[in-house]
Motif scaffolding. Structure first.
Motif, PDB file in Angstrom:
ATOM      1  N   PHE A  46      87.359  24.739  58.852  1.00 58.71           N
ATOM      2  CA  PHE A  46      86.560  24.143  58.045  1.00 58.71           C
ATOM      3  C   PHE A  46      85.464  23.349  57.898  1.00 58.71           C
ATOM      4  N   PHE A  47      84.720  23.490  60.264  1.00 63.36           N
ATOM      5  CA  PHE A  47      83.256  23.088  60.257  1.00 63.36           C
ATOM      6  C   PHE A  47      82.705  23.498  60.636  1.00 63.36           C
ATOM      7  N   VAL A  48      83.327  25.397  60.730  1.00 65.98           N
ATOM      8  CA  VAL A  48      82.363  26.763  61.284  1.00 65.98           C
ATOM      9  C   VAL A  48      81.582  27.197  59.758  1.00 65.98           C
ATOM     10  N   GLY A  49      82.457  27.525  58.766  1.00 64.33           N
ATOM     11  CA  GLY A  49      83.290  28.250  58.053  1.00 64.33           C
ATOM     12  C   GLY A  49      82.193  27.335  56.354  1.00 64.33           C
ATOM     13  N   ASN A  50      83.237  27.711  55.603  1.00 68.06           N
ATOM     14  CA  ASN A  50      82.513  27.124  54.267  1.00 68.06           C
ATOM     15  C   ASN A  50      83.094  25.208  53.888  1.00 68.06           C
ATOM     16  N   GLY A  51      83.952  24.835  55.811  1.00 66.47           N
ATOM     17  CA  GLY A  51      83.837  23.388  54.646  1.00 66.47           C
ATOM     18  C   GLY A  51      85.236  23.040  54.159  1.00 66.47           C
ATOM     19  N   VAL A  52      85.154  22.601  52.643  1.00 62.69           N
ATOM     20  CA  VAL A  52      85.742  22.151  51.301  1.00 62.69           C
ATOM     21  C   VAL A  52      86.109  23.504  50.658  1.00 62.69           C
ATOM     22  N   GLY A  53      85.370  24.484  50.625  1.00 62.76           N
ATOM     23  CA  GLY A  53      85.311  25.622  49.950  1.00 62.76           C
ATOM     24  C   GLY A  53      86.385  27.103  50.682  1.00 62.76           C
ATOM     25  N   GLY A 191      95.779  11.656  46.151  1.00 67.85           N
ATOM     26  CA  GLY A 191      96.026  12.419  44.795  1.00 67.85           C
ATOM     27  C   GLY A 191      95.216  13.811  45.007  1.00 67.85           C
ATOM     28  N   LEU A 192      96.149  14.946  44.336  1.00 67.72           N
ATOM     29  CA  LEU A 192      95.451  16.118  44.492  1.00 67.72           C
ATOM     30  C   LEU A 192      94.266  16.082  43.878  1.00 67.72           C
ATOM     31  N   SER A 193      93.597  17.353  44.318  1.00 67.90           N
ATOM     32  CA  SER A 193      92.130  17.540  43.894  1.00 67.90           C
ATOM     33  C   SER A 193      91.600  19.045  43.851  1.00 67.90           C
ATOM     34  N   VAL A 194      91.092  18.781  42.752  1.00 67.22           N
ATOM     35  CA  VAL A 194      90.820  20.578  42.571  1.00 67.22           C
ATOM     36  C   VAL A 194      89.545  20.613  43.279  1.00 67.22           C
ATOM     37  N   ALA A 195      89.217  20.237  43.726  1.00 68.84           N
ATOM     38  CA  ALA A 195      87.747  20.050  44.200  1.00 68.84           C
ATOM     39  C   ALA A 195      87.788  21.723  45.854  1.00 68.84           C
ATOM     40  N   PRO A 196      88.470  21.693  46.200  1.00 70.24           N
ATOM     41  CA  PRO A 196      88.482  22.632  47.322  1.00 70.24           C
ATOM     42  C   PRO A 196      88.344  23.479  46.389  1.00 70.24           C
ATOM     43  N   ILE A 197      88.975  24.361  45.329  1.00 75.54           N
ATOM     44  CA  ILE A 197      88.677  25.449  44.695  1.00 75.54           C
ATOM     45  C   ILE A 197      87.321  25.252  43.298  1.00 75.54           C
ATOM     46  N   ALA A 198      86.918  24.627  43.007  1.00 72.58           N
ATOM     47  CA  ALA A 198      85.735  24.348  42.332  1.00 72.58           C
ATOM     48  C   ALA A 198      84.601  25.221  42.858  1.00 72.58           C
ATOM     49  N   VAL A 266      89.488  14.779  50.576  1.00 73.54           N
ATOM     50  CA  VAL A 266      88.099  15.799  50.912  1.00 73.54           C
ATOM     51  C   VAL A 266      86.797  15.565  51.556  1.00 73.54           C
ATOM     52  N   ASP A 267      86.576  14.474  51.017  1.00 70.51           N
ATOM     53  CA  ASP A 267      85.149  13.855  51.683  1.00 70.51           C
ATOM     54  C   ASP A 267      85.349  14.180  53.285  1.00 70.51           C
ATOM     55  N   ASP A 268      86.553  13.296  53.688  1.00 67.85           N
ATOM     56  CA  ASP A 268      87.133  13.442  55.393  1.00 67.85           C
ATOM     57  C   ASP A 268      87.240  14.887  55.787  1.00 67.85           C
TER      58      ASP A 268
END
Length: 479
Positions: A46-53, A191-198, A266-268
């Motif tokens: 999460f913090f050394v790679g591509n984070g939320v993605g 709430g579930l967000s689709v942001a991690p795969i957006a 997602v933001d944290d």
């Protein structure tokens, strides 16, 4: 006439077993240690790679490995020799490269096998003393318990080891699935967000480093071919188990990392993982589940570690067996147990080797976790290098010997896609090797030089054998 037809393997030195697809699947996944990856690796990504993605990068890594597996499994049908990467690289790139690969494979798996004893000693000691409030002892005392258990199982039939690994892995996967369902059922943090795969998060942070880590999470799937002589109907079992492992791992890690991002918010998520990478999953499990679930994970991390060591022992003993059967290592190591069908002498040698290597580590007082991280470096870089060589070997071998099993899609296009992805990851791994091992650049360079030296030593040995012992040279690669 194919290479396999013109140079049959010595049938007197064949292992025996009755592994099916599921046994093979669990053996490979046990080597991957999914619970350790979820608890210890994904938060770091999460913090050394591509984070939320991060979920996206697991999908990309899985597709690269799937592209590799297409050619790999086709070659497994045409070349019925045990030895996996060692045999395939020899058949496709020649005996010099093959022996270099064989020695490197033995070294990298042996390093992972022995290094994991240190990690196991630490986590078992923590479980006994911190969680169960039992006695305190040095890490090597607890590591000896792992060593004895694995040494006994490794000596016996592979079928018994496969059953033990199956139970351990099933428990790991079940706990992670419960964790995933709890997060999904409660809707994550907000709430579930689709942001991690957006798409806007696909290339957050460092996509390259994230991909490098993700590729490493698919390690060990060559076991499907390495255990060829110990499975039922290998022409069906090996491809099915290989694809099952890759697809399951890809979806399992992608879904779990997707839900973990949602659990943290997602933001944290990135900041929370960076603040407590070792404990954030346990905290989240207690938050969405209960303390029992969090404590159960601590127990299962130990069984997961034990499974890794057992799988590593089985891989090392079989590589030693294959190199011995080819007369590269002392021929006595290629003995097959009359009752268990196991490489019992190579198994004993692996156990003794692990003990001998660990003694100076204990005496010198090296931090076990730093030792574990550094010694796994050879596995990570060696694995990528072996994948790359095997990918090229598949193309060359199948072009000449593939027959009806060869096609432009399976043995040219897919290997080409895999080559681009694997080469990119290897370059990134070399450039960021100090990050992988958690050490200094000088230590990273030392390990890289050592890895290259092992491969080149095998190449040089093959060249010497070609002139001095041509009958041994001819057998390289289980030919």
């Amino acid at each position: 006439m194919t290479l396999a037809e013109s140079a049959p393997v010595d049938t007197e030195r064949r292992l025996h077993g009755n592994l099916g697809v599921m046994h093979l699947f669990f053996s490979v996944m046990a080597w991957n240690a999914p619970l350790v990856i979820v608890v210890g690796i994904i938060p770091v990504m999460f913090f050394v790679g591509n984070g939320v993605g991060t979920p996206f990068v697991f999908l990309v890594a899985g597709l690269i490995i799937l592209a590799f597996a297409v050619g790999f499994t086709r070659m497994a049908r045409v070349l019925p020799n045990p030895g996996a990467f060692y045999a395939y690289i020899t058949a496709g790139l020649g005996r010099e490269a093959g022996l270099g690969a064989g020695l490197l494979a033995l070294a990298m798996y042996f390093c992972a096998y022995t290094g994991t004893f240190a990690f196991g000693g630490v986590v078992l000691g923590s479980l006994v003393h911190d969680t169960m409030h039992g006695p305190s002892a040095p890490w090597w005392v607890w590591a000896l318990a792992f060593w004895a258990f694995v040494g006994i199982l490794g000596y016996l039939s592979i079928d018994l080891s496969a059953k033990v690994l199956m139970y351990f892995l099933a428990a790991e996967v079940l706990v992670i699935l419960v964790f995933d369902l709890l997060i999904a059922g409660q809707g994550g943090a907000s709430g579930l967000s689709v942001a991690p795969i957006a798409p806007e998060h696909w290339f957050d942070g460092s996509f390259g480093i994230g991909l490098m880590f993700a590729i490493g999470m698919f390690g060990g799937f060559e076991i499907t071919a390495l255990f060829r002589d110990e499975v039922r109907d290998p022409n069906r079992t090996v491809p099915r188990a290989t694809y099952a492992v890759v697809v399951f791992a890809m979806l399992f890690y992608a879904v779990t990392s997707f839900l973990l991002v949602n659990a943290l918010g997602v933001d944290d998520a990135v900041a929370a993982a960076a603040a407590d990478p070792a404990g954030i999953v346990s905290v989240t499990m207690e938050q969405f589940g209960n303390k029992f679930l969090a404590d159960l994970v601590i127990v299962l991390v130990n069984t997961s570690t034990l499974a890794v060591i057992l799988a590593g022992h089985n891989i090392v003993s079989r590589y030693a067996f294959n190199l011995s059967a080819d007369r590269i290592l002392p021929v006595g190591l290629s003995g097959v147990h009359a009752r268990h069908g196991s490489p019992h002498r190579a198994s004993v040698a692996a156990s003794l080797g692990a003990l001998v290597v660990s003694i100076p580590v204990v005496i010198s007082g090296v931090d076990p976790i730093l030792y574990y991280a550094a010694i796994l470096g050879i596995l990570s870089i060696g694995f990528l290098f072996m994948l790359l060589l095997t990918d090229v070997a598949v193309v060359r071998y199948m072009k000449k010997n593939g027959g009806d099993h060869s096609s432009v899609w399976a043995t040219v296009v897919c290997p080409a896609i895999a080559f681009v992805g694997l080469l990119s990851c290897l370059i990134l791994a070399v450039l960021n090797f100090d990050l992988i091992i958690g050490g200094s650049r000088s230590l990273a360079n030392t390990i890289l030089v050592l890895t290259a030296a092992i491969f080149l030593a095998g190449v040089a040995m093959a060249m010497v054998l070609k002139r001095s012992r041509p009958e041994v040279y001819a057998k390289i690669g289980r030919q």
